[in-house]
Write an enzyme that holds these catalytic residues in place. Structure first.
Site, PDB file in Angstrom:
ATOM      1  N   PHE A   1      87.729 -79.980  43.387  1.00 14.78           N
ATOM      2  CA  PHE A   1      87.341 -80.182  44.788  1.00 14.78           C
ATOM      3  C   PHE A   1      86.255 -79.221  45.251  1.00 14.78           C
ATOM      4  O   PHE A   1      85.557 -79.486  46.220  1.00 14.78           O
ATOM      5  CB  PHE A   1      88.576 -80.013  45.700  1.00 14.78           C
ATOM      6  CG  PHE A   1      88.885 -78.568  46.001  1.00 14.78           C
ATOM      7  CD1 PHE A   1      88.261 -77.920  47.060  1.00 14.78           C
ATOM      8  CD2 PHE A   1      89.770 -77.837  45.212  1.00 14.78           C
ATOM      9  CE1 PHE A   1      88.520 -76.586  47.337  1.00 14.78           C
ATOM     10  CE2 PHE A   1      90.028 -76.502  45.475  1.00 14.78           C
ATOM     11  CZ  PHE A   1      89.397 -75.866  46.535  1.00 14.78           C
TER      12      PHE A   1
ATOM     13  N   ARG B   1      90.374 -84.954  46.709  1.00 10.77           N
ATOM     14  CA  ARG B   1      90.380 -84.285  48.019  1.00 10.77           C
ATOM     15  C   ARG B   1      89.051 -84.458  48.753  1.00 10.77           C
ATOM     16  O   ARG B   1      89.017 -84.426  49.974  1.00 10.77           O
ATOM     17  CB  ARG B   1      90.675 -82.806  47.840  1.00 10.77           C
ATOM     18  CG  ARG B   1      92.087 -82.608  47.316  1.00 10.77           C
ATOM     19  CD  ARG B   1      92.391 -81.148  47.151  1.00 10.77           C
ATOM     20  NE  ARG B   1      93.194 -80.961  45.966  1.00 10.77           N
ATOM     21  CZ  ARG B   1      93.343 -79.820  45.331  1.00 10.77           C
ATOM     22  NH1 ARG B   1      92.727 -78.746  45.763  1.00 10.77           N
ATOM     23  NH2 ARG B   1      94.097 -79.734  44.266  1.00 10.77           N
TER      24      ARG B   1
ATOM     25  N   CYS C   1      84.672 -70.686  41.662  1.00 14.69           N
ATOM     26  CA  CYS C   1      85.159 -70.182  40.369  1.00 14.69           C
ATOM     27  C   CYS C   1      84.402 -68.921  39.971  1.00 14.69           C
ATOM     28  O   CYS C   1      84.834 -68.187  39.090  1.00 14.69           O
ATOM     29  CB  CYS C   1      85.007 -71.237  39.300  1.00 14.69           C
ATOM     30  SG  CYS C   1      83.292 -71.628  39.015  1.00 14.69           S
TER      31      CYS C   1
HETATM   32  P1  NAD Z   1      92.691 -79.068  39.742  1.00 23.09           P
HETATM   33  O1  NAD Z   1      92.964 -78.606  38.360  1.00 23.09           O
HETATM   34  O2  NAD Z   1      93.850 -79.210  40.685  1.00 23.09           O
HETATM   35  O3  NAD Z   1      91.971 -80.497  39.725  1.00 23.09           O
HETATM   36  C1  NAD Z   1      90.839 -80.746  38.940  1.00 23.09           C
HETATM   37  C2  NAD Z   1      90.813 -82.211  38.541  1.00 23.09           C
HETATM   38  O4  NAD Z   1      91.964 -82.494  37.735  1.00 23.09           O
HETATM   39  C3  NAD Z   1      90.859 -83.170  39.718  1.00 23.09           C
HETATM   40  O5  NAD Z   1      89.965 -84.235  39.485  1.00 23.09           O
HETATM   41  C4  NAD Z   1      92.305 -83.648  39.737  1.00 23.09           C
HETATM   42  O6  NAD Z   1      92.445 -84.969  40.225  1.00 23.09           O
HETATM   43  C5  NAD Z   1      92.694 -83.574  38.268  1.00 23.09           C
HETATM   44  N1  NAD Z   1      94.134 -83.279  38.084  1.00 23.09           N
HETATM   45  C6  NAD Z   1      94.927 -82.531  38.891  1.00 23.09           C
HETATM   46  N2  NAD Z   1      96.176 -82.477  38.391  1.00 23.09           N
HETATM   47  C7  NAD Z   1      96.174 -83.193  37.255  1.00 23.09           C
HETATM   48  C8  NAD Z   1      97.165 -83.488  36.261  1.00 23.09           C
HETATM   49  N3  NAD Z   1      98.424 -83.042  36.384  1.00 23.09           N
HETATM   50  N4  NAD Z   1      96.812 -84.232  35.216  1.00 23.09           N
HETATM   51  C9  NAD Z   1      95.547 -84.688  35.074  1.00 23.09           C
HETATM   52  N5  NAD Z   1      94.575 -84.444  35.977  1.00 23.09           N
HETATM   53  C10 NAD Z   1      94.864 -83.700  37.049  1.00 23.09           C
HETATM   54  O7  NAD Z   1      91.587 -78.071  40.349  1.00 23.09           O
HETATM   55  P2  NAD Z   1      91.043 -77.988  41.833  1.00 23.09           P
HETATM   56  O8  NAD Z   1      92.100 -77.382  42.709  1.00 23.09           O
HETATM   57  O9  NAD Z   1      90.437 -79.272  42.243  1.00 23.09           O
HETATM   58  O10 NAD Z   1      89.848 -76.940  41.645  1.00 23.09           O
HETATM   59  C11 NAD Z   1      90.021 -75.552  41.713  1.00 23.09           C
HETATM   60  C12 NAD Z   1      90.114 -74.946  40.332  1.00 23.09           C
HETATM   61  O11 NAD Z   1      88.947 -75.261  39.577  1.00 23.09           O
HETATM   62  C13 NAD Z   1      90.161 -73.426  40.356  1.00 23.09           C
HETATM   63  O12 NAD Z   1      91.090 -72.991  39.405  1.00 23.09           O
HETATM   64  C14 NAD Z   1      88.751 -73.010  39.972  1.00 23.09           C
HETATM   65  O13 NAD Z   1      88.637 -71.732  39.388  1.00 23.09           O
HETATM   66  C15 NAD Z   1      88.421 -74.072  38.984  1.00 23.09           C
HETATM   67  N6  NAD Z   1      86.987 -74.177  38.796  1.00 23.09           N
HETATM   68  C16 NAD Z   1      86.474 -73.735  37.621  1.00 23.09           C
HETATM   69  C17 NAD Z   1      85.120 -73.785  37.406  1.00 23.09           C
HETATM   70  C18 NAD Z   1      84.532 -73.322  36.116  1.00 23.09           C
HETATM   71  O14 NAD Z   1      83.384 -73.637  35.860  1.00 23.09           O
HETATM   72  N7  NAD Z   1      85.255 -72.604  35.293  1.00 23.09           N
HETATM   73  C19 NAD Z   1      84.273 -74.318  38.393  1.00 23.09           C
HETATM   74  C20 NAD Z   1      84.846 -74.771  39.585  1.00 23.09           C
HETATM   75  C21 NAD Z   1      86.211 -74.707  39.772  1.00 23.09           C
END
Ligand code: NAD
Length: 498
Positions: A149, A177, A281
């Site tokens: 998100f 979201r 992140c």
């Molecule tokens: P999230 O893991 O909740 O969701 C990410 C994606 O995974 C979404 O599209 C969601 O629909 C999907 N998803 C969620 N639960 C799932 C499940 N059980 N099975 C399969 N798919 C599922 O993450 P978020 O809250 O949207 O984003 C924040 C997180 O992303 C933070 O931990 C942040 O550090 C990380 N992030 C990392 C980077 C990087 O480059 N390392 C960049 C941006 C964000």
């Protein structure tokens, strides 16, 4: 109520699964839209369209593919304000910050305007008698991307720009979201001249993600999100024979050496710690001053700056940061702050009681600053993803270096110092993917690759830059012989060139 479906074969289509998720305006706490959650049948429809369109797109010469991105970049610029406001209305970040989100993605689109050069192959003339050898890069076929998100414009563009420029069809599964901007990006790609079916947006949740991971026709999967899901996606993708790159959470430290310019370091910590409500992140969430004197002086500089932060809805152009994305995020952040207090950290700026006047139902979190945090505490070990900065005091450089070194995450890290030797030693020894030297958020530009180490990233090829061209293509190496005067007859020994 706005209904958000999917974007398949060049047009918006309604969801048919009967399942939906609410989309909120985080500033007001009100539901503003319903997004469809795709079934596996809807995903199949997207794959069918992608399969039909991809061969012709792959056969389109790379200059023509590049021109679509040139037009797309122009359209992003023309629509910047509308896109930024739409993004802010679902994410909560300020409009200026949303423009940054779009521009950092647009830079990847600009990078792939160079696809004719980026995808050029290698050629060896005369590798043997009458023998030439060359390696070419061909698209994977159908690729997919699953995005978080917090950057609903930049991260989809990290993925689809190189994937599509390389000649793939691409299926994007954005965060449920804030799905509106990814849908607009697909529309703008069509307006820029992309053939229907090459960029499909399938909204959804775990069902759509699992459908992607198990689908035999999807060859490569890119994921960005939290670490538990990144680990799951990587393992599942591998189990189903797919190439995968998955990026997870972070806990980014900033080391402040005794010789650092403390005003510069304090300002950097405020921007990198609290910008976008800490939902980046690459946000700095741990400050590590070296030596008690540095720590005391830094804390004195930070306290008034943190107290002065202006929190507001995205419509307030003077706000430093906005609400967090959901009520669940707000509750999780506040619970971790309580935990920090219970564990004995000193909450020197306490944002727990913050209320945004006129927006009482919004998901606002007041700015918090912790001093005397220790590595055993949950607020140090976990990613908080909110406007909370922790100060961990280190007695010397080696102790400071050991903190990011031992932490499970390895996304970004920064050091503030005037000492070139210390900076050089730090950059060389710290096991982290992206290093800032007097730069708080060292996010590489589009023509370098982005990625962390340890449990912040799984897979060996990073986002955008040269790695992305490798990730979205397969190498084929051709050895050819056009013999003149070569004697006939079978050869039975291993062919070698001497
Ligand atoms: P999230 O893991 O909740 O969701 C990410 C994606 O995974 C979404 O599209 C969601 O629909 C999907 N998803 C969620 N639960 C799932 C499940 N059980 N099975 C399969 N798919 C599922 O993450 P978020 O809250 O949207 O984003 C924040 C997180 O992303 C933070 O931990 C942040 O550090 C990380 N992030 C990392 C980077 C990087 O480059 N390392 C960049 C941006 C964000």
């Amino acid at each position: 109520m706005t209904e958000i479906g999917h974007f398949i074969d060049g047009a918006r289509v309604a969801g048919t699964s009967g399942r939906h998720a609410d989309v909120f305006n985080p500033a007001t706490g009100q539901v503003t839209a319903r997004v469809a959650l795709a079934s596996k049948d809807e995903l199949q429809r997207a794959v069918d369209g992608a399969r039909a369109a991809q061969p012709k797109w792959a056969a389109t010469n790379p200059q023509r593919r590049a021109r679509v991105f040139m037009k797309f970049v122009a359209l992003l610029n023309e629509n910047m304000q509308e896109l930024a406001e739409l993004l802010s209305s679902e994410h909560g970040k300020t409009v200026e910050d949303s423009k940054g989100d779009i521009v950092r993605g647009m830079e990847v689109a600009e990078f792939v305007c160079g696809i004719p050069h980026l995808i050029k192959s290698e050629f060896t003339e005369g590798a043997g008698p009458g023998i030439d050898m060359y390696s070419i890069r061909q698209p994977v076929g159908i690729g997919a991307g699953i995005t978080p998100f917090n950057f609903p414009a930049m991260i989809p563009m990290w993925m689809f720009a190189p994937a599509v420029a390389c000649g793939n069809a691409f299926i994007l599964k954005p965060s449920e979201r804030d799905p509106s901007v990814p849908m607009r990006l697909a529309e703008l790609m069509m307006e820029a001249g992309l053939p229907a079916g090459i960029l499909q947006v399938v909204n959804g949740d775990k069902e759509a993600v699992d459908g992607i991971l198990q689908h035999p026709e999807i060859g490569a999967v890119s994921f960005v999100g939290s670490t538990p899901i990144a680990a799951y996606v990587y393992a599942e993708a591998a189990k189903h024979g797919k190439r995968a790159q998955t990026f997870g959470g972070a806990k980014n430290h900033m080391i402040i050496m005794p010789d650092a310019d403390l005003d510069m370091a304090a300002d950097a910590l405020i921007g990198a710690g609290y910008g976008s409500a800490g939902e980046r992140c690459m946000a700095i969430s741990v400050a590590v001053p070296v030596g008690e004197q540095t720590a005391d002086a830094l804390i004195q500089k930070l306290i008034p700056k943190v107290e002065a932060l202006k929190i507001g809805p995205y419509t307030d152009s003077a706000a430093d940061y906005g609400p967090v994305v959901t009520k669940a995020s707000k509750d999780k952040i506040l619970a971790l702050v309580e935990k920090g207090v219970a564990e004995g950290a000193e909450l020197v700026v306490d944002g727990r009681g913050f209320k945004m006047q006129g927006y009482e139902d919004g998901f606002f979190v007041g700015s918090c600053l912790f001093d005397r945090v220790t590595p055993e505490m949950d607020i140090y070990r976990q990613e908080i993803f909110g406007p909370v900065l922790s100060v961990v005091r280190a007695k010397d450089y080696e102790e400071a270096l050991s903190l990011p070194t031992r932490h499970e995450y390895g996304n970004g890290v920064a050091i503030y110092t005037r000492d070139g030797d210390a900076a050089r030693d730090f950059a060389s020894r710290v096991p982290i993917g992206m290093i800032g030297i007097n730069v708080p958020i060292p996010t590489p530009l589009a023509y370098h690759s982005f990625g962390g180490w340890k449990r912040s990233a799984f897979g060996d090829l990073n986002q955008h830059g040269p790695d992305s061209i490798k990730f979205w293509t397969r190498t084929k190496t051709v050895t050819s012989r056009w013999p003149s005067g070569i004697k006939a007859g079978a050869e039975f020994s291993m062919p070698v060139m001497r």
